[in-house]
Motif scaffolding. Structure first.
Motif, short mmCIF file in Angstrom:
data_model
loop_
_atom_site.label_atom_id
_atom_site.label_comp_id
_atom_site.label_asym_id
_atom_site.label_seq_id
_atom_site.Cartn_x
_atom_site.Cartn_y
_atom_site.Cartn_z
N HIS A 51 84.13 76.28 85.28
CA HIS A 51 83.00 75.54 85.83
C HIS A 51 81.94 75.34 84.76
N ARG A 52 81.17 74.27 84.89
CA ARG A 52 80.08 74.03 83.95
C ARG A 52 79.11 75.21 83.95
N CYS A 53 78.71 75.61 82.74
CA CYS A 53 77.81 76.76 82.63
C CYS A 53 77.15 76.71 81.26
N ASP A 54 76.24 77.65 81.03
CA ASP A 54 75.63 77.81 79.72
C ASP A 54 76.64 78.56 78.85
N THR A 55 77.41 77.83 78.06
CA THR A 55 78.51 78.47 77.31
C THR A 55 77.99 79.38 76.21
N ARG A 56 76.80 79.10 75.69
CA ARG A 56 76.24 79.99 74.66
C ARG A 56 75.89 81.35 75.27
N LEU A 57 75.32 81.32 76.47
CA LEU A 57 74.99 82.58 77.15
C LEU A 57 76.26 83.31 77.56
N LEU A 58 77.25 82.59 78.06
CA LEU A 58 78.50 83.23 78.46
C LEU A 58 79.22 83.82 77.26
N ALA A 59 79.17 83.14 76.12
CA ALA A 59 79.80 83.67 74.91
C ALA A 59 79.15 84.98 74.49
N ARG A 60 77.81 85.03 74.56
CA ARG A 60 77.11 86.27 74.22
C ARG A 60 77.48 87.39 75.19
N THR A 61 77.62 87.03 76.47
CA THR A 61 78.01 88.02 77.47
C THR A 61 79.42 88.55 77.18
N ILE A 62 80.32 87.67 76.77
CA ILE A 62 81.68 88.09 76.43
C ILE A 62 81.67 89.05 75.25
N GLN A 63 80.87 88.73 74.23
CA GLN A 63 80.77 89.64 73.08
C GLN A 63 80.26 91.01 73.52
N SER A 64 79.24 91.02 74.36
CA SER A 64 78.69 92.29 74.84
C SER A 64 79.71 93.06 75.66
N LEU A 65 80.42 92.33 76.51
CA LEU A 65 81.43 92.97 77.36
C LEU A 65 82.52 93.62 76.52
N GLY A 118 82.53 94.80 73.42
CA GLY A 118 82.11 96.04 72.77
C GLY A 118 81.94 97.17 73.77
N GLY A 119 81.26 96.89 74.89
CA GLY A 119 81.05 97.92 75.90
C GLY A 119 82.32 98.35 76.57
N SER A 120 83.24 97.42 76.78
CA SER A 120 84.51 97.73 77.43
C SER A 120 85.31 98.73 76.61
N LEU A 121 85.32 98.55 75.30
CA LEU A 121 86.08 99.46 74.44
C LEU A 121 85.45 100.86 74.40
N VAL A 122 84.14 100.90 74.37
CA VAL A 122 83.46 102.21 74.38
C VAL A 122 83.74 102.94 75.69
N GLN A 123 83.64 102.23 76.82
CA GLN A 123 83.90 102.85 78.11
C GLN A 123 85.35 103.30 78.23
N TRP A 124 86.28 102.49 77.67
CA TRP A 124 87.69 102.89 77.67
C TRP A 124 87.88 104.20 76.89
N ALA A 125 87.21 104.31 75.75
CA ALA A 125 87.35 105.52 74.93
C ALA A 125 86.83 106.75 75.66
N ILE A 126 85.87 106.55 76.56
CA ILE A 126 85.35 107.66 77.37
C ILE A 126 86.30 107.97 78.53
N VAL A 180 90.42 95.83 78.48
CA VAL A 180 89.75 94.61 78.04
C VAL A 180 90.20 93.41 78.89
N ARG A 181 91.49 93.32 79.15
CA ARG A 181 91.99 92.22 79.99
C ARG A 181 91.38 92.26 81.38
N GLU A 182 91.32 93.46 81.97
CA GLU A 182 90.78 93.59 83.32
C GLU A 182 89.30 93.22 83.37
N ASP A 183 88.54 93.69 82.39
CA ASP A 183 87.10 93.42 82.38
C ASP A 183 86.82 91.94 82.14
N LEU A 184 87.58 91.33 81.24
CA LEU A 184 87.40 89.89 81.00
C LEU A 184 87.76 89.08 82.24
N ASP A 185 88.81 89.49 82.93
CA ASP A 185 89.21 88.78 84.14
C ASP A 185 88.12 88.89 85.21
#
Length: 209
Positions: free
Chosen positions: A146-160, A162-170, A180-185
Motif C-alpha cells: 500500500h502507498r506509504c511513506d517509504t523513507r519512514l518505513l525503510a528506517r523502521t525496517i532498519q531499526s527492526l 537490529g533490534g530483532s537480532l539483539v532480542q534473538w540473541a537474548i 528476522v523473517r517472522e518480525d519482518l512479516d
C-alpha cells in the motif's frame, strides 16, 4: 613494465578481517588477521599502517559495497518485497551465533564513540536506507505494498532488523533467520496489498429453442 599483481588483494585481506571480527571482535591483532588472510603481519603494516588503519579500511569498505549487494539481492528475488526480506536474511546470516553478534556489537561501540569510525557507519546506514527505499518504492509501484511513506518505513525496517537480532540473541528460542523473517512479516503483512484475483465472467447459458 606493469607492476606485479599482489598475491593477496586488499579486498581479500578485508574479507579476512571481517571473519576475524566475527570471531573475536575489534580486539583482534594484526597477527590474527594475517593468519586468516595467509600473509605476514608486516604486509598488513605496509598496506594499512597499523591495526587502526586496517580497521578503518574495513569500516570504509562497507558503504561502497552496499549498491552492488542490493543489486544482487534484487536480481535473485522474484519481487521487490521479497528482496526486502532478503536484506534481513543477509543480516541474519552474519549473526551465526550470539557470540558472533556480540563481537559485531563490540565493533559498533567503536562506531559510536570514534568520529572516524562513525563517519563510515553513518555512510553505510544511509546507503542501506536509500537502497531499501528503492525496493519499497518499487513494491508500491507494483501494488505489492500500500502507498506509504517509504523513507519512514525503510528506517523502521532498519531499526527492526537490529533490534530483532539483539532480542534473538537474548531469547535463543529459534534461529536468527526465522526470528528476522517472522518480525519482518509482522511489520509488512498489514501493509501488503491483497492479491488480485481474476474475476471470471459467468458463462452464458445457451438459449433454448
Amino acid at each position: 613494465m606493469s607492476p606485479r599483481p599482489r598475491a593477496t588483494s586488499d579486498a581479500e585481506i578485508l574479507a579476512a578481517a571481517s571473519r576475524v571480527v566475527s570471531r573475536v571482535g575489534p580486539n583482534l591483532t594484526l597477527a590474527d588477521v594475517a593468519k586468516e588472510a595467509g600473509v605476514s603481519p608486516a604486509t598488513l603494516v605496509q598496506r594499512f599502517g597499523s591495526k587502526r588503519g586496517l580497521l578503518l579500511a574495513f569500516a570504509a569498505s562497507a558503504p561502497s559495497s552496499v549498491g552492488a549487494e542490493f543489486a544482487r539481492l534484487r536480481a535473485n528475488s522474484r519481487s521487490a518485497l521479497t528482496a526486502v526480506v532478503g536484506v534481513g536474511e543477509c543480516m541474519a546470516a552474519m549473526a551465526q551465533s550470539p557470540e558472533a553478534l556480540s563481537n559485531s556489537l563490540a565493533f559498533l561501540q567503536m562506531d559510536l564513540v570514534d568520529p572516524e569510525f562513525h563517519e563510515h557507519a553513518l555512510a553505510n546506514s544511509r546507503a542501506m536506507h536509500g537502497e531499501i527505499v528503492k525496493f519499497l518504492d518499487e513494491a508500491v509501484a507494483a501494488r505489492e505494498l500500500h502507498r506509504c511513506d517509504t523513507r519512514l518505513l525503510a528506517r523502521t525496517i532498519q531499526s527492526l532488523l537490529g533490534g530483532s537480532l539483539v532480542q534473538w540473541a537474548i531469547d535463543r528460542d529459534t534461529t536468527a533467520l526465522d526470528r528476522v523473517r517472522e518480525d519482518l512479516d509482522t511489520l509488512l503483512r498489514p501493509r501488503r496489498c491483497a492479491a488480485r484475483r481474476r474475476q471470471r465472467r459467468p458463462r452464458r447459458k445457451n438459449a433454448r429453442r
